[in-house]
Enzyme design. Sequence first.
Site, PDB file in Angstrom:
ATOM      1  N   TRP A   1      89.342  31.006  -8.959  1.00  0.00           N
ATOM      2  CA  TRP A   1      88.946  31.881 -10.064  1.00  0.00           C
ATOM      3  C   TRP A   1      89.061  31.155 -11.392  1.00  0.00           C
ATOM      4  CZ3 TRP A   1      86.024  35.091  -7.956  1.00  0.00           C
ATOM      5  CH2 TRP A   1      86.338  35.718  -6.738  1.00  0.00           C
TER       6      TRP A   1
ATOM      7  N   ASP B   1      93.551  36.147 -17.024  1.00  0.00           N
ATOM      8  CA  ASP B   1      92.914  36.887 -15.940  1.00  0.00           C
ATOM      9  C   ASP B   1      94.046  37.428 -15.061  1.00  0.00           C
ATOM     10  OD1 ASP B   1      91.682  37.783 -13.644  1.00  0.00           O
ATOM     11  OD2 ASP B   1      90.647  35.901 -13.182  1.00  0.00           O
TER      12      ASP B   1
ATOM     13  N   LYS C   1      91.573  45.152  -7.328  1.00  0.00           N
ATOM     14  CA  LYS C   1      92.726  44.526  -6.707  1.00  0.00           C
ATOM     15  C   LYS C   1      93.950  45.432  -6.796  1.00  0.00           C
ATOM     16  CE  LYS C   1      90.458  40.704  -5.761  1.00  0.00           C
ATOM     17  NZ  LYS C   1      89.972  39.900  -6.867  1.00  0.00           N
TER      18      LYS C   1
HETATM   19  C1  LIG Z   1      88.940  38.891  -7.348  1.00  0.00           C
HETATM   20  C2  LIG Z   1      89.236  38.093  -8.545  1.00  0.00           C
HETATM   21  C3  LIG Z   1      88.256  37.787  -9.509  1.00  0.00           C
HETATM   22  C4  LIG Z   1      86.809  38.208  -9.357  1.00  0.00           C
HETATM   23  O1  LIG Z   1      86.682  39.550  -9.556  1.00  0.00           O
HETATM   24  P1  LIG Z   1      85.264  40.296  -9.499  1.00  0.00           P
HETATM   25  O2  LIG Z   1      85.609  41.634 -10.046  1.00  0.00           O
HETATM   26  O3  LIG Z   1      84.850  40.308  -8.074  1.00  0.00           O
HETATM   27  O4  LIG Z   1      84.315  39.542 -10.350  1.00  0.00           O
HETATM   28  C5  LIG Z   1      88.633  37.065 -10.614  1.00  0.00           C
HETATM   29  N1  LIG Z   1      89.897  36.655 -10.787  1.00  0.00           N
HETATM   30  C6  LIG Z   1      90.869  36.917  -9.894  1.00  0.00           C
HETATM   31  C7  LIG Z   1      92.248  36.439 -10.134  1.00  0.00           C
HETATM   32  C8  LIG Z   1      90.565  37.645  -8.738  1.00  0.00           C
HETATM   33  O5  LIG Z   1      91.528  37.912  -7.841  1.00  0.00           O
END
Ligand SMILES: *Cc1c(COP(=O)(O)O)cnc(C)c1O
Length: 357
Positions: A103, A170, A194
């Site tokens: 990511w 993030d 998540k």
């Molecule tokens: C799943 C995830 C993403 C991507 O998320 P989307 O909503 O599918 O774009 C980005 N960063 C992390 C840390 C993730 O676990």
Amino acid sequence: MKKHNFSAGPCILPQEVLVKASEALINFDGLDLSLIEISHRSPNFVAVIEKARHLVLELLNLEGKGYQVLFLQGGASSQFLLSAYNLMKDQNGKAAYLNTGTWSSKAIKEAKLFGELAEVASSKDKNFNYIPKDYIIPSDVDYFHTTSNNTIYGTQMHSFPEFNGINVCDMSSDIFSRSLDFSKFDLIYAGAQKNMGPAGTTLVVVKESILGNTGRTIPSMLDYQVHIAKDSMFNTPPVFAVYTSMLTLEWLKDLGGIKAIEKINNQKAQLLYQEIDRNPLFTGVSATEDRSKMNATFTLNNESHSDLFDTIWEEAGINGLNGHRSVGGYRASMYNALTIESVEVLVNCMQELERKA
Ligand SMILES: *Cc1c(COP(=O)(O)O)cnc(C)c1O
């Protein structure tokens, strides 16, 4: 009976949230209409998004500190580019990134479209199984970007470097799971699916004072200031995802907030890692000091045991234990709504394999 859901994402949500959300799909607020067929500008839905916004600030302890909460679309993946677009200066723009996995790497790729990138450190040399510790963040960058929890590799930042400029994080896979001083971050983003709700909305928590300073003209849909001015209703918001996220945040608040869930999350992680370390058939993937409390990655020492192990956990009602294709093995995701009983079931499966193999 509901399965023990260790899915990495979209992930488990509290059962009572699912019940309430399904009721609202048929008859929301006693309106004799579905939540998803009324105007997003109706007072009933406006109350939902306002409550969700308020709960985010309250749970993160960011009330009255100049932060705005947005519920956008496009996933955390869109935030890779929005964060850069909104923060990197038009002239001589420069940003620093810590590369701790897939990511982060994707975030870096997008940000490179907007300016110069300083990758301060990377753990790619060991397939991202650790968090780099000693690195220098250049002082002349527009912001510094980290990924708090690396969902795929099972590592987590247990501390963050002090950086005096703008801090971007993030937090997709560990937001609302542990206490942090969230006011140290100027921009936090997280895909809902998540640890907060269903897929379809992305949470953005941003300190308003950092915006509008780039000298760029930003297209409306990508401009945080436009979304702030319109209370996340510049275009139609993802009403179901926002509503279900609100219910999950309410559930968390009723439980006692982040401090309370952190205790449970610590117990779950300790229980599973203890077994990974004790059981001679398994090995943990990530560096011990950087282990994620959300996603535990582990492998079988002897591949020939995999059929038997898979049968054991599938028969025990476990779902979503297979590792990501780039790591292999197993990944147990233990997000907020997963109970300690589910972790006990997994530990029992690992012990059953030890007896039978
Ligand atoms: C799943 C995830 C993403 C991507 O998320 P989307 O909503 O599918 O774009 C980005 N960063 C992390 C840390 C993730 O676990």
